[in-house]
Design an enzyme around this catalytic site. Sequence first.
Site, PDB file in Angstrom:
ATOM      1  N   TYR A  43      -2.549  -0.101  11.578  1.00  0.00           N
ATOM      2  CA  TYR A  43      -4.005  -0.160  11.803  1.00  0.00           C
ATOM      3  C   TYR A  43      -4.404   0.278  13.212  1.00  0.00           C
ATOM      4  CZ  TYR A  43      -2.907  -3.088   7.856  1.00  0.00           C
ATOM      5  OH  TYR A  43      -2.381  -3.560   6.703  1.00  0.00           O
ATOM      6  N   TYR A  52      -5.632  -4.444  -6.809  1.00  0.00           N
ATOM      7  CA  TYR A  52      -5.378  -4.528  -5.362  1.00  0.00           C
ATOM      8  C   TYR A  52      -4.865  -5.924  -4.965  1.00  0.00           C
ATOM      9  CZ  TYR A  52      -6.216  -4.814  -0.371  1.00  0.00           C
ATOM     10  OH  TYR A  52      -6.059  -5.035   0.970  1.00  0.00           O
ATOM     11  N   LYS A  60       0.830  -1.221   0.000  1.00  0.00           N
ATOM     12  CA  LYS A  60       0.000   0.000   0.000  1.00  0.00           C
ATOM     13  C   LYS A  60       0.858   1.262   0.000  1.00  0.00           C
ATOM     14  CE  LYS A  60      -3.830  -2.325   2.387  1.00  0.00           C
ATOM     15  NZ  LYS A  60      -4.442  -2.641   3.693  1.00  0.00           N
TER      16      LYS A  60
HETATM   17  N1  GLN Z   1      -4.691  -8.694   0.956  1.00  0.00           N
HETATM   18  C1  GLN Z   1      -5.001  -8.486   2.336  1.00  0.00           C
HETATM   19  C2  GLN Z   1      -6.473  -8.221   2.497  1.00  0.00           C
HETATM   20  O1  GLN Z   1      -7.015  -7.578   1.676  1.00  0.00           O
HETATM   21  C3  GLN Z   1      -4.195  -7.353   2.869  1.00  0.00           C
HETATM   22  C4  GLN Z   1      -4.432  -7.081   4.330  1.00  0.00           C
HETATM   23  C5  GLN Z   1      -3.206  -6.770   5.115  1.00  0.00           C
HETATM   24  O2  GLN Z   1      -2.087  -7.110   4.771  1.00  0.00           O
HETATM   25  N2  GLN Z   1      -3.421  -6.164   6.257  1.00  0.00           N
HETATM   26  O3  GLN Z   1      -7.088  -8.628   3.431  1.00  0.00           O
END
Ligand code: GLN
Length: 320
Positions: free
Chosen positions: A256, A204, A83
Amino acid sequence: MTGTYPSRSTSRCPSDLLSLQELVDGIAVDIAAVMGRGKVADYIPALADVDADQFGMAIHTVDGQFYGTGSSGVGFSIQSISKVLSLTLAIEHHGDDLWNRVSVEPSGDPFNSLVQLEHECGVPRNPLINAGAILVADALLDAHDDPIDALLSLIEQLTGRRPSIDEEVVSSEKATGFRNEAMANLMKSFGNLKHSVADVLDVYFRQCSIVLNCEELAQVFAYLANAGRQPGSEVVVVSPLRARRINALMLTCGTYDRAGEFAFKVGLPAKSGVGGGIAATVPGKLALCAWSPALSASGNSVAATEALRLFAERSLCSVF
Ligand code: GLN
Protein backbone atom coordinates in the site's frame (compact mmCIF):
# COMPACT_ATOMS: atom_id res chain seq x y z
CA MET A 1 37.27 -1.01 -5.20
CA THR A 2 37.36 -4.79 -5.00
CA GLY A 3 37.23 -7.42 -2.31
CA THR A 4 35.58 -5.48 0.49
CA TYR A 5 31.92 -6.20 -0.12
CA PRO A 6 30.03 -9.48 0.28
CA SER A 7 29.50 -11.17 -3.05
CA ARG A 8 25.98 -11.55 -4.43
CA SER A 9 26.40 -13.77 -7.43
CA THR A 10 23.13 -15.23 -8.65
CA SER A 11 24.25 -18.72 -7.69
CA ARG A 12 25.01 -17.77 -4.11
CA CYS A 13 21.87 -16.10 -2.86
CA PRO A 14 21.05 -16.60 -0.04
CA SER A 15 24.45 -16.27 1.52
CA ASP A 16 26.36 -19.52 1.65
CA LEU A 17 27.89 -18.34 4.91
CA LEU A 18 24.69 -19.06 6.80
CA SER A 19 22.22 -21.86 6.23
CA LEU A 20 18.65 -20.80 5.71
CA GLN A 21 17.59 -22.60 8.89
CA GLU A 22 20.17 -20.70 10.94
CA LEU A 23 19.07 -17.54 9.21
CA VAL A 24 15.37 -17.84 10.09
CA ASP A 25 16.13 -19.07 13.61
CA GLY A 26 18.34 -16.03 14.16
CA ILE A 27 15.59 -13.73 12.91
CA ALA A 28 13.08 -15.37 15.30
CA VAL A 29 15.39 -14.47 18.19
CA ASP A 30 16.21 -10.94 17.05
CA ILE A 31 12.61 -10.08 16.23
CA ALA A 32 11.97 -9.78 19.99
CA ALA A 33 13.26 -6.21 19.69
CA VAL A 34 10.12 -5.12 17.84
CA MET A 35 7.50 -7.44 19.37
CA GLY A 36 4.93 -5.40 21.26
CA ARG A 37 4.92 -2.63 18.67
CA GLY A 38 1.82 -1.97 16.60
CA LYS A 39 -1.72 -3.23 17.18
CA VAL A 40 -3.95 -5.96 15.82
CA ALA A 41 -6.58 -5.18 13.17
CA ASP A 42 -9.42 -4.45 15.57
CA TYR A 43 -11.52 -2.75 12.89
CA ILE A 44 -12.46 -6.34 12.00
CA PRO A 45 -13.84 -7.46 15.40
CA ALA A 46 -13.02 -11.15 14.84
CA LEU A 47 -9.34 -10.24 14.44
CA ALA A 48 -9.25 -8.08 17.57
CA ASP A 49 -8.80 -11.05 19.90
CA VAL A 50 -5.83 -12.62 18.15
CA ASP A 51 -2.79 -12.93 20.44
CA ALA A 52 -0.39 -10.26 19.16
CA ASP A 53 2.61 -11.93 20.73
CA GLN A 54 3.15 -14.51 18.00
CA PHE A 55 5.76 -14.72 15.27
CA GLY A 56 6.41 -17.25 12.54
CA MET A 57 8.41 -17.42 9.35
CA ALA A 58 8.87 -19.98 6.59
CA ILE A 59 10.80 -20.33 3.35
CA HIS A 60 10.19 -22.57 0.35
CA THR A 61 13.01 -22.62 -2.20
CA VAL A 62 12.43 -23.26 -5.90
CA ASP A 63 14.43 -26.48 -5.55
CA GLY A 64 11.96 -27.76 -2.97
CA GLN A 65 13.61 -27.07 0.40
CA PHE A 66 11.48 -25.94 3.37
CA TYR A 67 12.59 -23.98 6.42
CA GLY A 68 10.40 -22.76 9.25
CA THR A 69 10.76 -21.07 12.60
CA GLY A 70 8.58 -19.93 15.50
CA SER A 71 4.85 -20.30 14.87
CA SER A 72 5.34 -21.08 11.18
CA GLY A 73 2.68 -23.80 11.38
CA VAL A 74 0.01 -21.68 13.07
CA GLY A 75 -2.86 -20.67 10.80
CA PHE A 76 -4.03 -17.07 10.45
CA SER A 77 -6.45 -15.03 8.36
CA ILE A 78 -4.61 -14.32 5.11
CA GLN A 79 -6.71 -11.23 4.37
CA SER A 80 -5.18 -9.17 1.54
CA ILE A 81 -2.55 -11.76 0.72
CA SER A 82 -5.48 -13.47 -1.03
CA LYS A 83 -5.52 -10.59 -3.56
CA VAL A 84 -2.49 -12.05 -5.32
CA LEU A 85 -4.22 -15.40 -5.75
CA SER A 86 -7.51 -13.94 -6.97
CA LEU A 87 -5.54 -11.76 -9.40
CA THR A 88 -3.72 -14.84 -10.66
CA LEU A 89 -7.01 -16.57 -11.46
CA ALA A 90 -8.56 -13.44 -12.99
CA ILE A 91 -5.59 -12.81 -15.28
CA GLU A 92 -5.73 -16.39 -16.49
CA HIS A 93 -9.35 -15.94 -17.53
CA HIS A 94 -9.47 -12.32 -18.75
CA GLY A 95 -5.90 -11.76 -19.98
CA ASP A 96 -5.00 -8.16 -20.76
CA ASP A 97 -8.67 -7.12 -20.89
CA LEU A 98 -8.52 -6.97 -17.10
CA TRP A 99 -6.26 -3.92 -17.33
CA ASN A 100 -9.08 -1.94 -18.95
CA ARG A 101 -10.92 -2.13 -15.63
CA VAL A 102 -8.09 -1.78 -13.10
CA SER A 103 -4.80 0.14 -13.36
CA VAL A 104 -1.28 -0.90 -12.38
CA GLU A 105 -0.10 2.21 -10.52
CA PRO A 106 0.76 2.45 -6.83
CA SER A 107 -1.92 4.42 -5.02
CA GLY A 108 0.10 6.19 -2.36
CA ASP A 109 -3.08 6.02 -0.30
CA PRO A 110 -4.28 3.63 2.42
CA PHE A 111 -5.62 0.27 1.24
CA ASN A 112 -9.22 1.24 1.97
CA SER A 113 -9.18 4.79 0.61
CA LEU A 114 -12.06 5.98 -1.58
CA VAL A 115 -10.50 9.24 -2.69
CA GLN A 116 -8.87 8.25 -5.99
CA LEU A 117 -11.75 5.96 -6.96
CA GLU A 118 -14.10 8.91 -7.32
CA HIS A 119 -11.57 11.06 -9.20
CA GLU A 120 -10.63 8.19 -11.49
CA CYS A 121 -14.20 7.26 -12.46
CA GLY A 122 -14.43 3.94 -10.64
CA VAL A 123 -11.21 2.47 -12.04
CA PRO A 124 -9.09 1.29 -9.08
CA ARG A 125 -5.41 2.21 -9.05
CA ASN A 126 -4.23 -1.39 -8.79
CA PRO A 127 -5.55 -4.87 -7.99
CA LEU A 128 -3.85 -5.07 -4.58
CA ILE A 129 -5.76 -2.30 -2.80
CA ASN A 130 -9.27 -3.09 -1.61
CA ALA A 131 -11.09 -1.42 -4.51
CA GLY A 132 -8.92 -3.27 -7.01
CA ALA A 133 -9.43 -6.61 -5.31
CA ILE A 134 -13.19 -6.06 -5.18
CA LEU A 135 -13.06 -5.39 -8.94
CA VAL A 136 -11.07 -8.59 -9.40
CA ALA A 137 -13.67 -10.48 -7.36
CA ASP A 138 -16.29 -9.20 -9.81
CA ALA A 139 -14.14 -10.40 -12.72
CA LEU A 140 -13.78 -13.81 -11.06
CA LEU A 141 -17.55 -14.19 -10.97
CA ASP A 142 -17.40 -14.16 -14.80
CA ALA A 143 -14.60 -16.69 -14.82
CA HIS A 144 -15.90 -19.26 -12.35
CA ASP A 145 -19.33 -20.45 -11.16
CA ASP A 146 -17.86 -20.54 -7.67
CA PRO A 147 -14.77 -18.28 -7.39
CA ILE A 148 -14.06 -19.36 -3.81
CA ASP A 149 -14.02 -22.99 -4.80
CA ALA A 150 -11.58 -22.06 -7.59
CA LEU A 151 -9.32 -20.24 -5.11
CA LEU A 152 -9.41 -23.08 -2.60
CA SER A 153 -8.69 -25.56 -5.38
CA LEU A 154 -5.68 -23.54 -6.52
CA ILE A 155 -4.32 -23.51 -2.98
CA GLU A 156 -5.03 -27.22 -2.59
CA GLN A 157 -3.20 -27.91 -5.84
CA LEU A 158 -0.14 -26.04 -4.54
CA THR A 159 -0.08 -27.28 -0.95
CA GLY A 160 -1.88 -30.62 -1.06
CA ARG A 161 -4.34 -29.40 1.57
CA ARG A 162 -7.66 -27.61 1.07
CA PRO A 163 -7.72 -24.68 3.49
CA SER A 164 -10.64 -23.66 5.66
CA ILE A 165 -12.47 -20.35 5.73
CA ASP A 166 -12.98 -18.69 9.10
CA GLU A 167 -16.73 -18.06 9.09
CA GLU A 168 -16.49 -15.81 12.12
CA VAL A 169 -14.14 -13.51 10.19
CA VAL A 170 -16.50 -13.57 7.19
CA SER A 171 -19.43 -12.48 9.39
CA SER A 172 -17.33 -9.88 11.12
CA GLU A 173 -16.18 -8.37 7.83
CA LYS A 174 -19.72 -8.37 6.47
CA ALA A 175 -21.01 -6.61 9.56
CA THR A 176 -18.38 -3.88 9.53
CA GLY A 177 -17.18 -3.57 5.91
CA PHE A 178 -18.82 -0.22 5.25
CA ARG A 179 -15.89 1.22 3.31
CA ASN A 180 -15.68 -1.88 1.12
CA GLU A 181 -19.41 -1.56 0.42
CA ALA A 182 -18.90 2.09 -0.44
CA MET A 183 -16.12 1.22 -2.90
CA ALA A 184 -18.18 -1.50 -4.53
CA ASN A 185 -21.16 0.83 -4.85
CA LEU A 186 -18.99 3.58 -6.30
CA MET A 187 -17.54 1.23 -8.93
CA LYS A 188 -21.06 -0.01 -9.68
CA SER A 189 -22.23 3.58 -10.17
CA PHE A 190 -19.47 4.08 -12.77
CA GLY A 191 -20.43 0.87 -14.57
CA ASN A 192 -17.21 -0.94 -13.64
CA LEU A 193 -18.85 -3.71 -11.61
CA LYS A 194 -20.97 -6.25 -13.47
CA HIS A 195 -22.35 -8.37 -10.66
CA SER A 196 -24.38 -7.34 -7.62
CA VAL A 197 -22.50 -5.61 -4.84
CA ALA A 198 -23.63 -8.32 -2.41
CA ASP A 199 -22.34 -11.16 -4.60
CA VAL A 200 -19.01 -9.46 -5.24
CA LEU A 201 -18.43 -8.64 -1.58
CA ASP A 202 -19.34 -12.17 -0.57
CA VAL A 203 -16.44 -13.42 -2.73
CA TYR A 204 -14.11 -10.69 -1.46
CA PHE A 205 -14.84 -11.25 2.26
CA ARG A 206 -14.60 -15.00 1.92
CA GLN A 207 -11.25 -14.92 0.12
CA CYS A 208 -9.89 -12.63 2.86
CA SER A 209 -11.06 -15.13 5.50
CA ILE A 210 -9.08 -18.10 4.16
CA VAL A 211 -6.83 -19.53 6.88
CA LEU A 212 -3.26 -20.57 6.04
CA ASN A 213 0.03 -20.72 7.90
CA CYS A 214 3.46 -19.38 6.94
CA GLU A 215 4.66 -22.75 5.65
CA GLU A 216 1.67 -23.08 3.35
CA LEU A 217 1.87 -19.50 2.12
CA ALA A 218 5.57 -19.86 1.30
CA GLN A 219 4.67 -22.98 -0.65
CA VAL A 220 1.74 -21.28 -2.40
CA PHE A 221 3.81 -18.25 -3.46
CA ALA A 222 6.66 -20.38 -4.81
CA TYR A 223 5.17 -20.32 -8.34
CA LEU A 224 5.83 -16.58 -8.39
CA ALA A 225 9.48 -17.21 -7.52
CA ASN A 226 9.69 -19.86 -10.22
CA ALA A 227 8.49 -18.01 -13.36
CA GLY A 228 4.89 -19.13 -12.86
CA ARG A 229 5.49 -22.87 -12.44
CA GLN A 230 5.06 -24.74 -9.17
CA PRO A 231 8.53 -25.92 -8.11
CA GLY A 232 9.08 -29.63 -8.44
CA SER A 233 6.05 -30.18 -10.63
CA GLU A 234 4.84 -29.59 -14.17
CA VAL A 235 1.99 -27.41 -12.89
CA VAL A 236 2.08 -24.06 -14.69
CA VAL A 237 0.02 -21.59 -12.67
CA VAL A 238 0.75 -18.58 -14.90
CA SER A 239 3.11 -17.80 -17.77
CA PRO A 240 6.57 -16.36 -17.02
CA LEU A 241 5.41 -12.93 -18.26
CA ARG A 242 2.39 -12.94 -15.96
CA ALA A 243 4.49 -14.09 -13.02
CA ARG A 244 6.87 -11.21 -13.70
CA ARG A 245 4.00 -8.74 -13.82
CA ILE A 246 2.43 -10.02 -10.59
CA ASN A 247 5.80 -9.68 -8.88
CA ALA A 248 6.07 -6.12 -10.22
CA LEU A 249 2.64 -5.29 -8.79
CA MET A 250 3.58 -6.80 -5.44
CA LEU A 251 6.73 -4.71 -5.32
CA THR A 252 5.05 -1.44 -6.27
CA CYS A 253 1.61 -1.90 -4.66
CA GLY A 254 1.70 -4.88 -2.29
CA THR A 255 2.27 -2.93 0.91
CA TYR A 256 0.00 0.00 0.00
CA ASP A 257 1.21 3.49 0.89
CA ARG A 258 4.35 1.97 2.37
CA ALA A 259 5.41 0.20 -0.83
CA GLY A 260 8.18 2.71 -1.41
CA GLU A 261 9.54 2.32 2.10
CA PHE A 262 9.22 -1.48 1.85
CA ALA A 263 11.19 -1.53 -1.42
CA PHE A 264 13.77 0.74 0.19
CA LYS A 265 14.17 -1.38 3.31
CA VAL A 266 13.49 -4.90 2.03
CA GLY A 267 13.66 -4.80 -1.76
CA LEU A 268 11.44 -7.79 -2.47
CA PRO A 269 8.02 -8.22 -4.12
CA ALA A 270 5.62 -8.75 -1.22
CA LYS A 271 1.97 -8.77 -0.26
CA SER A 272 0.73 -7.97 3.21
CA GLY A 273 -2.59 -8.64 4.90
CA VAL A 274 -4.19 -7.20 8.03
CA GLY A 275 -4.07 -10.67 9.59
CA GLY A 276 -0.37 -9.87 10.05
CA GLY A 277 1.09 -11.99 7.28
CA ILE A 278 3.45 -10.84 4.55
CA ALA A 279 4.27 -13.21 1.68
CA ALA A 280 7.27 -12.33 -0.47
CA THR A 281 9.33 -13.70 -3.33
CA VAL A 282 12.97 -13.75 -4.33
CA PRO A 283 12.43 -14.40 -8.04
CA GLY A 284 14.42 -17.38 -9.25
CA LYS A 285 15.25 -18.46 -5.69
CA LEU A 286 12.51 -18.80 -3.12
CA ALA A 287 9.23 -17.64 -1.60
CA LEU A 288 8.82 -16.81 2.04
CA CYS A 289 6.22 -15.68 4.52
CA ALA A 290 6.52 -13.93 7.86
CA TRP A 291 3.63 -13.45 10.27
CA SER A 292 2.96 -11.50 13.42
CA PRO A 293 -0.48 -9.97 14.10
CA ALA A 294 0.39 -6.45 15.31
CA LEU A 295 0.22 -3.87 12.52
CA SER A 296 1.63 -0.44 11.84
CA ALA A 297 -0.78 2.38 10.96
CA SER A 298 -0.47 1.41 7.28
CA GLY A 299 -1.85 -2.08 7.98
CA ASN A 300 1.45 -3.93 7.49
CA SER A 301 2.73 -6.21 10.25
CA VAL A 302 5.53 -4.51 12.18
CA ALA A 303 7.41 -7.69 13.05
CA ALA A 304 6.85 -9.40 9.70
CA THR A 305 8.21 -6.34 7.91
CA GLU A 306 11.24 -6.32 10.19
CA ALA A 307 11.74 -10.06 9.69
CA LEU A 308 11.78 -9.63 5.93
CA ARG A 309 14.17 -6.70 6.26
CA LEU A 310 16.52 -8.83 8.34
CA PHE A 311 16.18 -11.68 5.87
CA ALA A 312 17.11 -9.48 2.91
CA GLU A 313 19.97 -7.87 4.80
CA ARG A 314 21.47 -11.15 6.09
CA SER A 315 20.89 -13.31 3.01
CA LEU A 316 21.88 -10.57 0.54
CA CYS A 317 18.72 -11.46 -1.39
CA SER A 318 17.02 -8.54 -3.05
CA VAL A 319 15.76 -7.76 -6.51
CA PHE A 320 18.01 -4.68 -6.47
N1 GLN B 1 -10.50 -7.75 4.55
C1 GLN B 1 -9.68 -6.60 4.76
C2 GLN B 1 -10.46 -5.35 4.43
O1 GLN B 1 -11.20 -5.38 3.52
C3 GLN B 1 -8.45 -6.69 3.93
C4 GLN B 1 -7.51 -5.53 4.12
C5 GLN B 1 -6.07 -5.90 4.18
O2 GLN B 1 -5.67 -7.01 4.49
N2 GLN B 1 -5.24 -4.91 3.95
O3 GLN B 1 -10.33 -4.35 5.06
